[in-house]
Write a protein that holds these residues in place. Structure first.
Motif, PDB file in Angstrom:
ATOM      1  N   GLY A 108       0.823  -1.218   0.000  1.00  0.00           N
ATOM      2  CA  GLY A 108       0.000   0.000   0.000  1.00  0.00           C
ATOM      3  C   GLY A 108       0.847   1.253   0.000  1.00  0.00           C
ATOM      4  O   GLY A 108       0.555   2.232  -0.715  1.00  0.00           O
ATOM      5  N   LEU A 109       1.923   1.231   0.814  1.00  0.00           N
ATOM      6  CA  LEU A 109       2.809   2.397   0.862  1.00  0.00           C
ATOM      7  C   LEU A 109       3.490   2.623  -0.485  1.00  0.00           C
ATOM      8  O   LEU A 109       3.637   3.767  -0.944  1.00  0.00           O
ATOM      9  CB  LEU A 109       3.859   2.186   1.960  1.00  0.00           C
ATOM     10  N   ILE A 110       3.937   1.504  -1.089  1.00  0.00           N
ATOM     11  CA  ILE A 110       4.584   1.633  -2.410  1.00  0.00           C
ATOM     12  C   ILE A 110       3.610   2.229  -3.428  1.00  0.00           C
ATOM     13  O   ILE A 110       3.975   3.109  -4.238  1.00  0.00           O
ATOM     14  CB  ILE A 110       5.101   0.264  -2.871  1.00  0.00           C
ATOM     15  N   MET A 111       2.377   1.781  -3.412  1.00  0.00           N
ATOM     16  CA  MET A 111       1.391   2.311  -4.348  1.00  0.00           C
ATOM     17  C   MET A 111       1.126   3.790  -4.099  1.00  0.00           C
ATOM     18  O   MET A 111       1.003   4.599  -5.046  1.00  0.00           O
ATOM     19  CB  MET A 111       0.083   1.505  -4.214  1.00  0.00           C
ATOM     20  N   VAL A 112       1.047   4.148  -2.814  1.00  0.00           N
ATOM     21  CA  VAL A 112       0.815   5.578  -2.508  1.00  0.00           C
ATOM     22  C   VAL A 112       1.964   6.428  -2.989  1.00  0.00           C
ATOM     23  O   VAL A 112       1.772   7.503  -3.590  1.00  0.00           O
ATOM     24  CB  VAL A 112       0.596   5.747  -0.984  1.00  0.00           C
ATOM     25  N   VAL A 113       3.212   5.946  -2.733  1.00  0.00           N
ATOM     26  CA  VAL A 113       4.386   6.706  -3.176  1.00  0.00           C
ATOM     27  C   VAL A 113       4.414   6.823  -4.707  1.00  0.00           C
ATOM     28  O   VAL A 113       4.705   7.882  -5.282  1.00  0.00           O
ATOM     29  CB  VAL A 113       5.663   6.039  -2.638  1.00  0.00           C
ATOM     30  N   ALA A 158       3.852   9.998  -9.569  1.00  0.00           N
ATOM     31  CA  ALA A 158       3.245  10.184 -10.892  1.00  0.00           C
ATOM     32  C   ALA A 158       2.506  11.526 -10.963  1.00  0.00           C
ATOM     33  O   ALA A 158       2.596  12.264 -11.968  1.00  0.00           O
ATOM     34  CB  ALA A 158       2.282   9.033 -11.173  1.00  0.00           C
ATOM     35  N   ILE A 159       1.785  11.860  -9.938  1.00  0.00           N
ATOM     36  CA  ILE A 159       1.063  13.144  -9.929  1.00  0.00           C
ATOM     37  C   ILE A 159       2.039  14.310  -9.982  1.00  0.00           C
ATOM     38  O   ILE A 159       1.823  15.314 -10.700  1.00  0.00           O
ATOM     39  CB  ILE A 159       0.172  13.219  -8.671  1.00  0.00           C
ATOM     40  N   LEU A 171       5.031  14.330 -11.281  1.00  0.00           N
ATOM     41  CA  LEU A 171       5.617  14.449 -12.613  1.00  0.00           C
ATOM     42  C   LEU A 171       4.643  15.085 -13.608  1.00  0.00           C
ATOM     43  O   LEU A 171       5.004  15.899 -14.481  1.00  0.00           O
ATOM     44  CB  LEU A 171       6.075  13.085 -13.105  1.00  0.00           C
ATOM     45  N   ILE A 172       3.378  14.686 -13.508  1.00  0.00           N
ATOM     46  CA  ILE A 172       2.368  15.215 -14.422  1.00  0.00           C
ATOM     47  C   ILE A 172       2.206  16.730 -14.189  1.00  0.00           C
ATOM     48  O   ILE A 172       2.141  17.539 -15.144  1.00  0.00           O
ATOM     49  CB  ILE A 172       1.024  14.482 -14.229  1.00  0.00           C
ATOM     50  N   VAL A 173       2.169  17.117 -12.953  1.00  0.00           N
ATOM     51  CA  VAL A 173       1.983  18.528 -12.633  1.00  0.00           C
ATOM     52  C   VAL A 173       3.186  19.331 -13.106  1.00  0.00           C
ATOM     53  O   VAL A 173       3.074  20.466 -13.646  1.00  0.00           O
ATOM     54  CB  VAL A 173       1.752  18.710 -11.100  1.00  0.00           C
ATOM     55  N   ARG A 174       4.353  18.806 -12.963  1.00  0.00           N
ATOM     56  CA  ARG A 174       5.555  19.526 -13.348  1.00  0.00           C
ATOM     57  C   ARG A 174       5.638  19.735 -14.848  1.00  0.00           C
ATOM     58  O   ARG A 174       6.077  20.776 -15.330  1.00  0.00           O
ATOM     59  CB  ARG A 174       6.790  18.735 -12.849  1.00  0.00           C
ATOM     60  N   ARG A 175       5.199  18.750 -15.648  1.00  0.00           N
ATOM     61  CA  ARG A 175       5.247  18.902 -17.096  1.00  0.00           C
ATOM     62  C   ARG A 175       4.274  19.954 -17.613  1.00  0.00           C
ATOM     63  O   ARG A 175       4.515  20.616 -18.631  1.00  0.00           O
ATOM     64  CB  ARG A 175       4.914  17.562 -17.765  1.00  0.00           C
ATOM     65  N   THR A 176       3.214  20.089 -16.927  1.00  0.00           N
ATOM     66  CA  THR A 176       2.224  21.059 -17.364  1.00  0.00           C
ATOM     67  C   THR A 176       2.673  22.462 -16.964  1.00  0.00           C
ATOM     68  O   THR A 176       2.312  23.431 -17.579  1.00  0.00           O
ATOM     69  CB  THR A 176       0.865  20.752 -16.739  1.00  0.00           C
TER      70      THR A 176
END
Length: 215
Positions: free
Chosen positions: A197-202, A207-208, A210-215
């Protein structure tokens, strides 16, 4: 209850008649035949004594007037039985025939008869004591054997119970080990789920980002 006493009296009368008949046979017989008659009359005396004991017990249950009457009868029966025992001792020693030969006026014969009777009575008392001691020893041995058998049975029962307890303890120990292993696996699975669960949260957070930074 009176009818029962009357029945006892009839039985006693029959026994004493048989005893008297055997006393005559003892006086006129010899050797093995005489010994056989002696054994028979001794058995009859035992039966008569037991019968008088039963009569004593029944007399105690009688009301006052009847009790006194039957007590007197039983006492006379005991006296009669004692006289018959004396007659048996005389018959065994052949004293009747000696009296016929020596005559009533023989003082030496009378003394000899008295001594013989006394010695015979002593021997019979000693014999009864020995028989009683032997029976007591046999009964004690039988009682001891019964107690040992009971103790052996109880020991086997205790050993079987102890064996069952050991089996139950072994089964409980095995069950405890199984439950401990299951609990360990459950804890390990929970830790693994938490880590995943922790790995998935991290991963989602990265991912979020990275997406925010590209925009």
């Amino acid at each position: 209850m009176t009818s029962l006493l009357e029945s006892y009296e009839q039985q006693y009368s029959t026994l004493t008649a048989d005893i008297t008949h055997l006393i005559g046979k003892i006086s006129t017989s010899h050797g093995v035949e005489k010994q056989g008659h002696v054994r028979q009359v001794e058995k009859l005396f035992e039966e008569a004594a037991e019968l008088l004991e039963q009569m004593d017990l029944e007399v105690k249950e009688q009301p006052g007037k009847d009790r006194q009457k039957y007590q007197t009868r039983v006492k006379s029966y005991k006296t009669e039985l004692s006289k018959l025992q004396t007659d048996v001792r005389r018959a065994k020693l052949g004293l009747d025939s000696r009296e016929d030969i020596l005559g009533d006026d023989s003082h030496d014969a009378e003394d000899q008869r008295t001594r013989l009777l006394e010695n015979s009575e002593r021997l019979e008392r000693v014999g009864r004591k020995l028989d009683h001691g032997y029976r007591t020893a046999i009964e004690t041995e039988q009682l001891g054997s019964t107690i040992l058998e009971d103790l052996h049975t109880q020991r086997q029962t205790i050993q079987r119970g102890r064996s069952r307890l050991e089996d139950m303890n072994a089964a409980l120990g095995k069950s405890s080990r199984v439950l401990t292993g299951m609990m360990k696996r459950v804890i390990q699975n929970r830790i693994l789920l938490v880590v995943i669960g922790l790995i998935m949260v991290v991963t989602i957070c990265v991912a979020i980002y990275l997406i925010v930074r590209r925009t």
